[in-house]
Design a protein around this motif. Structure first.
Motif, short mmCIF file in Angstrom:
data_model
loop_
_atom_site.label_atom_id
_atom_site.label_comp_id
_atom_site.label_asym_id
_atom_site.label_seq_id
_atom_site.Cartn_x
_atom_site.Cartn_y
_atom_site.Cartn_z
N LYS A 383 -15.52 -4.42 -48.45
CA LYS A 383 -16.33 -5.44 -49.12
C LYS A 383 -17.70 -4.90 -49.53
O LYS A 383 -18.22 -5.21 -50.59
CB LYS A 383 -16.50 -6.64 -48.18
CG LYS A 383 -17.04 -7.89 -48.85
CD LYS A 383 -16.97 -9.07 -47.89
CE LYS A 383 -17.38 -10.35 -48.60
NZ LYS A 383 -17.27 -11.52 -47.70
N LYS A 438 -27.32 -7.48 -54.46
CA LYS A 438 -26.14 -8.24 -54.90
C LYS A 438 -25.52 -9.01 -53.73
O LYS A 438 -25.03 -10.12 -53.88
CB LYS A 438 -25.10 -7.29 -55.51
CG LYS A 438 -25.47 -6.78 -56.90
CD LYS A 438 -24.41 -5.83 -57.44
CE LYS A 438 -24.81 -5.27 -58.79
NZ LYS A 438 -23.83 -4.26 -59.29
N GLU A 442 -24.26 -13.14 -52.78
CA GLU A 442 -23.04 -13.60 -52.13
C GLU A 442 -23.35 -14.46 -50.91
O GLU A 442 -22.71 -15.47 -50.65
CB GLU A 442 -22.18 -12.40 -51.72
CG GLU A 442 -21.61 -11.62 -52.89
CD GLU A 442 -20.74 -10.45 -52.45
OE1 GLU A 442 -20.21 -10.52 -51.32
OE2 GLU A 442 -20.62 -9.48 -53.22
N SER A 445 -24.66 -17.87 -52.06
CA SER A 445 -23.62 -18.71 -52.65
C SER A 445 -22.75 -19.38 -51.60
O SER A 445 -22.02 -20.32 -51.90
CB SER A 445 -22.73 -17.88 -53.58
OG SER A 445 -22.01 -16.90 -52.85
N SER A 446 -22.86 -18.91 -50.35
CA SER A 446 -22.12 -19.53 -49.24
C SER A 446 -22.98 -20.55 -48.51
O SER A 446 -22.74 -20.88 -47.34
CB SER A 446 -21.66 -18.46 -48.25
OG SER A 446 -20.85 -17.50 -48.88
#
Length: 507
Positions: A383, A438, A442, A445-446
């Protein structure tokens, strides 16, 4: 200034490790009195090239000429004899000896058979005073701070009167004032005709101190340029990574959600009466000068340091945090500033470092399911695009950027609601920085929140929605994105320290 002549010349240097071509036909030459910047992402080949120059590695092929003589056989001892001196980010001094003993190591002045201690103390003290350092030369190195120890290592470079000095991330632990002294030392080295190679991920420093810059990418030379022709960082970054500086701080504006964390009137060892809040989907920045108390606030919030008083509210409920375990239970994670000493188990493997706080997710009853644990580690390695040989590889073998990614992988796996990043990009190349930024997107966005502590204002202003400024352990102000400016933030940072006149002088 002494007449310029080529001190070191490397031609067609190649070096290959198992499955990795570290250097591919690299050439480099540096003249006396020249400061050459050496830049590139992690893995570009900078460290390998430096180790070949200092004799730690043997080149596969190519030519190394030092002051007109070809060096066919090299070693750390041989390079030292030639006058090559390296200053690394990890302090290279003898901790149990005094400052004076470190300066005179192997060359102690004597009166008959006895060491002339008086002369050692006097000469080393006068030397440090002349370059602006106020350090007790009778103290052992282990009694000094990391920054003071680094300054002793740097000062020894001037003391040794070398022909070539290599600085590898020398300012990573230094204050602004100590950095100024470092630059004065480099100027003095230039004046005495010493060649300097300067490696730093802080690209602004490269333009402050270097005459020329060599860019490496994927083990090959991109080119060598004068800092005048490059003009600024914006033109240097694309040569290194193939993207512009604007692309690094790409962060989507998000509408903040519910309040995840609120602290009121927090007081600890080096701070008092601190209040702030963090909402889902936002990055809250913390700015302050060295010693302002930012890290101490983070450590106390995480339960690593004693919290004297104050109120902590998580998801609308008052909580008590006295240990890191308490913080974990309440959904708070912390990536410490000193990752090598506090954030990572260097001699343990990557698998262990990621799973150490996540084994609870792969338990079958009271037993750890190691198959699932390995899969869990690999999932986050993929990831985060962590470059490894094997999950069972010691984390000490990874680059600084990949070590930092391992710590981030650990916390992403833990899935905490609030993540505190304390100086997350110090000593990391611009490519890896961009990848970490970046990841921020992520995380946000959670519906999670981030606290970003950073001394680098472009990073802080580029990534934060709001910035709290800490000055001398107290809250100096909360600044919203529309009001961000370096001058305003620096003025607030000095609010509780110096007079208005000094503030104007500093900014």
């Amino acid at each position: 200034m002494p007449e310029e002549k080529t001190v070191i010349e490397l031609e067609g240097i190649n070096k290959t490790f198992p499955a990795v071509r570290a250097l591919d036909n690299v050439s480099l030459s540096v003249k006396s009195g020249e400061v050459r910047g050496l830049v590139g992402e992690n893995g570009a080949g900078k460290s390998t090239l430096i180790k070949i120059i200092t004799g730690a590695y043997t080149k596969d092929s190519g030519t190394m000429i030092f002051e007109g003589n070809e060096i066919t056989r090299n070693s750390p001892l041989i390079s030292k004899g030639l006058g090559i001196y390296a200053v690394y980010q990890d302090v290279m001094v003898t901790p149990d000896l005094s400052v004076a003993e470190n300066f005179f190591l192997g060359q102690q002045p004597k009166i008959g058979p006895f060491i002339n201690w008086k002369k050692m103390y006097k000469e080393s003290m006068e030397f440090l005073e002349n370059i602006g350092l106020d350090i007790n030369v009778r103290k052992s190195i282990k009694e000094l701070s990391i920054a003071e120890s680094e300054m002793i290592t740097i000062s020894k470079a001037l003391w040794q009167k070398p022909r070539l000095v290599i600085f590898d991330e020398p300012t990573a632990v230094l204050t602004r004032n100590e950095t100024k002294i470092l630059f004065q030392i480099i100027d003095e080295l230039k004046n005495q005709g010493t060649a300097v190679i300067y490696i730093s991920h802080n690209l602004e420093e490269v333009f402050d101190i270097c005459d020329t810059v060599t860019v490496l990418k994927d083990g090959a030379t991109v080119g060598t340029y004068t800092t005048e022709e490059l003009e600024n960082v914006e033109k240097l970054i694309p040569l290194m990574v193939g993207r512009s500086i604007e692309e690094m701080y790409l962060k989507k504006d998000t509408e903040p959600g519910r309040e995840l964390l609120r602290v009121e009137n927090l007081s600890g060892e080096r701070f008092e009466n601190i209040s702030f809040h963090v909402r889902a989907g936002e990055v809250v920045g913390f700015f302050g000068l060295v010693g302002a108390g930012r890290t101490e606030i983070a450590r106390a919030l995480f339960g690593a340091d004693l919290l004297k008083e104050g109120k902590i509210v998580v998801e609308g409920k008052d909580v008590s945090i006295k240990t890191p375990k308490d913080a974990l239970m309440k959904g708070i994670g912390y990536l410490p500033e000193d990752r090598r000493k506090q954030g990572i188990f260097l001699q343990q493997d990557i698998d262990f470092n990621i799973n150490i706080i996540n084994f609870d997710k792969v338990m079958t009853g009271p037993i750890i399911n190691y198959g699932k644990a390995h899969s869990q580690a690999r999932e986050y390695i993929d990831k985060l695009s962590i470059k490894i040989g094997s999950i069972f590889q010691p984390v000490s073998e990874l680059s600084g950027g990949n070590q930092q990614k391992v710590i981030i992988a650990r916390w992403l796996c833990k899935n905490t609601d609030v993540l505190i990043f304390d100086e997350p990009t110090v000593g990391i190349d611009v490519g890896t920085k961009s990848e970490i930024y970046k990841l921020f997107g992520e995380i946000l966005s959670s519906n999670k929140g981030i606290i970003l502590i950073s001394s680098y204002l472009p990073e802080l202003m580029g990534m934060s929605d709001r910035i709290y400024v800490i000055s001398n352990g107290r809250m100096a102000g909360e600044v919203h994105k529309k009001d961000f400016s370096e001058e305003f933030l620096l003025t607030l940072a000095m609010k509780n320290i110096v007079s208005r006149e000094k503030v104007k002088e500093a900014v």
